[in-house]
Write a protein that holds these residues in place. Structure first.
Motif, PDB file in Angstrom:
ATOM      1  N   ALA A 208       0.819  -1.217   0.000  1.00  0.00           N
ATOM      2  CA  ALA A 208       0.000   0.000   0.000  1.00  0.00           C
ATOM      3  C   ALA A 208       0.851   1.265   0.000  1.00  0.00           C
ATOM      4  N   VAL A 209       2.139   1.148  -0.340  1.00  0.00           N
ATOM      5  CA  VAL A 209       3.043   2.298  -0.338  1.00  0.00           C
ATOM      6  C   VAL A 209       3.526   2.548  -1.758  1.00  0.00           C
ATOM      7  N   GLY A 210       3.379   3.791  -2.222  1.00  0.00           N
ATOM      8  CA  GLY A 210       3.844   4.134  -3.554  1.00  0.00           C
ATOM      9  C   GLY A 210       4.120   5.612  -3.660  1.00  0.00           C
ATOM     10  N   GLY A 211       5.086   5.979  -4.498  1.00  0.00           N
ATOM     11  CA  GLY A 211       5.397   7.382  -4.700  1.00  0.00           C
ATOM     12  C   GLY A 211       6.836   7.563  -5.129  1.00  0.00           C
ATOM     13  N   PHE A 212       7.171   8.817  -5.471  1.00  0.00           N
ATOM     14  CA  PHE A 212       8.533   9.168  -5.866  1.00  0.00           C
ATOM     15  C   PHE A 212       9.079  10.177  -4.861  1.00  0.00           C
ATOM     16  N   ALA A 213      10.383  10.102  -4.597  1.00  0.00           N
ATOM     17  CA  ALA A 213      11.013  11.056  -3.679  1.00  0.00           C
ATOM     18  C   ALA A 213      12.424  11.366  -4.145  1.00  0.00           C
ATOM     19  N   ALA A 214      12.800  12.621  -4.041  1.00  0.00           N
ATOM     20  CA  ALA A 214      14.175  13.066  -4.270  1.00  0.00           C
ATOM     21  C   ALA A 214      14.595  13.886  -3.059  1.00  0.00           C
ATOM     22  N   GLY A 318      -1.197   6.992  -0.911  1.00  0.00           N
ATOM     23  CA  GLY A 318      -1.303   8.444  -0.875  1.00  0.00           C
ATOM     24  C   GLY A 318      -0.007   9.166  -1.139  1.00  0.00           C
ATOM     25  N   GLY A 319       1.082   8.403  -1.367  1.00  0.00           N
ATOM     26  CA  GLY A 319       2.351   9.035  -1.702  1.00  0.00           C
ATOM     27  C   GLY A 319       3.451   8.751  -0.690  1.00  0.00           C
ATOM     28  N   PHE A 320       4.664   9.128  -1.079  1.00  0.00           N
ATOM     29  CA  PHE A 320       5.854   8.918  -0.241  1.00  0.00           C
ATOM     30  C   PHE A 320       6.796  10.094  -0.463  1.00  0.00           C
ATOM     31  N   ASP A 429       0.537  11.767  -4.949  1.00  0.00           N
ATOM     32  CA  ASP A 429       1.877  11.877  -4.386  1.00  0.00           C
ATOM     33  C   ASP A 429       2.025  13.272  -3.775  1.00  0.00           C
ATOM     34  N   PHE A 430       3.036  13.457  -2.960  1.00  0.00           N
ATOM     35  CA  PHE A 430       3.290  14.754  -2.343  1.00  0.00           C
ATOM     36  C   PHE A 430       4.791  14.937  -2.155  1.00  0.00           C
ATOM     37  N   GLU A 509       3.291  11.895  -9.885  1.00  0.00           N
ATOM     38  CA  GLU A 509       4.505  11.884  -9.066  1.00  0.00           C
ATOM     39  C   GLU A 509       5.026  13.306  -8.916  1.00  0.00           C
ATOM     40  N   VAL A 510       5.577  13.592  -7.745  1.00  0.00           N
ATOM     41  CA  VAL A 510       6.203  14.884  -7.505  1.00  0.00           C
ATOM     42  C   VAL A 510       7.316  14.690  -6.480  1.00  0.00           C
TER      43      VAL A 510
END
Length: 529
Positions: A208-214, A318-320, A429-430, A509-510
């Motif tokens: 249940a975890v999904g998203g993009f992060a930098a 809901g994002g990561f 995503d956030f 994605e953000v």
């Protein structure tokens, strides 16, 4: 008892020249005061019991008595201490024994004795800079809920380094509480004075975890702030504390929320061993905090801290994101915060955090000024006051659609960050954007892989300037902004007073980070022999 009754402590204290001190000027008549006469009388009537060469109190009293006696004799000698050779020898010995109790002006220049221990100033062999990355995406607790303390990695990071030269080395930190799991990368640059840049990106796609992060690989500090995160239902925030030094660190963690600092147990004196990364579920020390700011303070060794926030609403992802550290100051700049048309999703239950906000905290409280500069140069300003220790979110949805450079200023220390969001049918995503400080000169900005990478530059200079981006000159207005698409790798930037960020975005994605300037350079150490 007078100074002439004293015998030298030993032969080493006698003067080589027994001749009396010359008197080039005639005595000056002096009328003794009542206080001086009283001191003289007390000195005559009270016997001295002790060693004047070793007892500071006796030394001071003898000096006062001699001064009073001289006053009674109506003589004041200019520029010369009124001690005989033998008494002076005793006083010098006493001064050396107790740290020179007499003031620097008690003796004339030609009678002062100074000494210093032999020492050597050891300079660093070469300029050294270091950065520490957040590392893999982590999850605390198993997906089935059987082990709430288990720490597992759910996605590996891609690290990119930006350097203008020198020797760069990378190594991984360990996570002692997670078995074979490796923590973030420690990046070291030697032999180059320009600012080292390092950053990482990752894609999370598990359960249940999904998203993009930098995120930026941070410089280690003794104090840092993390603006972002939440421990309300469906939000998990993990704090990572990396110690890349060779000595242990003791760390205190303080969580602030909308009601002020959170009282907690187990958040102080956290031991972080050398070359390791500690992991803390923020809900363990501050549960149910919807809007968080975290202060991390260490002793023993500087550390680098990051937050990892995961949002899950029921079974919906809901994002990561990874939150980068900032420093408190009276001014901060966020180089690029995007505001989109409201999606309407925020009106549904538990979706109120799918809107962009500016989050600000002042530990002491104070006046606040905000300036939102759009890409077309228009500026919207606002002001108010911040309550001490209270986290405040300013919704940005009322601003016209666009990308803004946000300037935060106050008469008291503040920390600031902003949440950007991506909402589409393909997913949510956030991204928590950290505020930054201006940098000057040449920099190589790391650009890790990610969707549609964009370089953002905000000027804090008062005059127009020419900025160089990968060899191309661009005119940048005073207080203006530039954005440019870039490829993964690194981009060279030259300019004055620039706050630089890298942003990523697709429909679902953000992510992004603000590049922090180099801290104070390592200084030499004086070694006593």
């Amino acid at each position: 008892m007078s100074d002439r009754d004293l015998e030298p402590l030993d032969d080493s204290q006698e003067f080589d020249d027994p001749s009396p001190i010359g008197e080039p000027e005639p005595p000056i008549e002096h009328e003794p005061t009542a206080e001086e006469l009283a001191l003289e009388a007390a000195a005559r009537d009270e016997p001295v019991d002790g060693d004047i060469a070793r007892d500071v109190a006796l030394t001071d009293r003898e000096a006062a008595a001699n001064d009073a006696a001289e006053a009674v004799r109506r003589v004041d000698r200019r520029g010369v201490a009124r001690w005989s050779g033998r008494a002076a020898a005793g006083l010098v010995a006493a001064a050396l024994g107790v740290g020179a109790v007499l003031g620097a002006n008690a003796l004339p220049d030609d009678a002062r004795v100074t000494a210093s221990a032999p020492s050597t100033l050891v300079q660093p062999a070469s300029p050294l800079q270091s950065r520490v990355c957040a590392g893999p995406a982590l999850r605390v607790g198993t997906s089935d809920g059987e082990d709430a303390l288990a720490i597992t990695g759910v996605a590996d990071a891609r690290v990119q380094v930006g350097s203008l030269g020198g020797e760069v080395e990378q190594s991984q930190l360990g996570v002692p509480t997670a078995g074979d799991l490796s923590g973030g990368d420690a990046v070291v640059q030697r032999g180059e004075e320009s600012t080292l840049s390092a950053a990482q990106s990752l894609d999370v796609d598990v359960d249940a975890v999904g998203g993009f992060a930098a995120s930026e690989c941070a410089e280690t500090r003794l104090e840092q702030w993390l603006v972002g995160g939440s421990t309300r239902t469906g939000r998990q925030t993990v704090l990572t504390i990396a110690n890349a030094s060779e000595v242990g660190a003791s760390v205190d963690v303080t969580v602030y929320g909308p009601e002020g600092p959170i009282e907690s147990v187990g958040s102080t004196g956290l031991a972080v061993a050398p070359g390791t990364e500690a992991v803390l579920d923020l809900a363990a020390v501050a549960p149910g905090v919807a809007d968080a700011v975290v202060r991390v303070a260490s002793t023993g060794a500087p550390v680098a801290a990051h937050l990892q926030q995961t949002t899950t609403r029921g079974l919906e992802r809901g994002g990561f994101d990874v939150v980068d550290p900032v420093v408190a100051g009276t001014a901060a700049v966020l180089p690029a915060v995007r505001v989109d048309e409201p999606s309407g999703l925020e009106t549904q239950a538990d979706f109120d955090d799918t809107v962009p906000v500016l989050r600000v905290l002042s530990p002491t409280g104070g006046a606040l000024q905000l300036a939102f500069r759009a890409s077309d140069g228009s500026v919207i300003e606002s002001e108010g006051r911040l309550e001490a220790g209270v986290v405040t979110d300013f919704p940005l949805g009322d601003l016209p659609v666009g990308t803004y450079a946000i300037r935060v200023s106050s008469d008291a220390p503040v920390v600031a960050g902003a949440r950007a969001v991506a909402t589409s049918a393909d997913g949510l995503d956030f991204d928590w954007i950290a505020s930054g400080e201006p940098r000057s000169g040449a920099s190589a900005i790391a650009v890790p892989e990610g969707p549609e990478a964009t370089l953002h530059i905000a000027s804090t200079a008062d005059a127009e300037q020419r900025v160089t981006i990968d060899g191309e000159e661009v005119v940048l207005a005073a207080g203006g902004t530039i954005e440019r698409a870039v490829e993964a790798g690194s981009v060279d930037v030259v300019g004055e007073g620039l706050v630089i960020g890298v942003g990523y975005r697709s429909d679902s994605e953000v992510g992004g980070f603000t590049a922090s300037p180099q801290g104070p350079a390592a200084e030499g150490v004086r070694v006593l022999h």
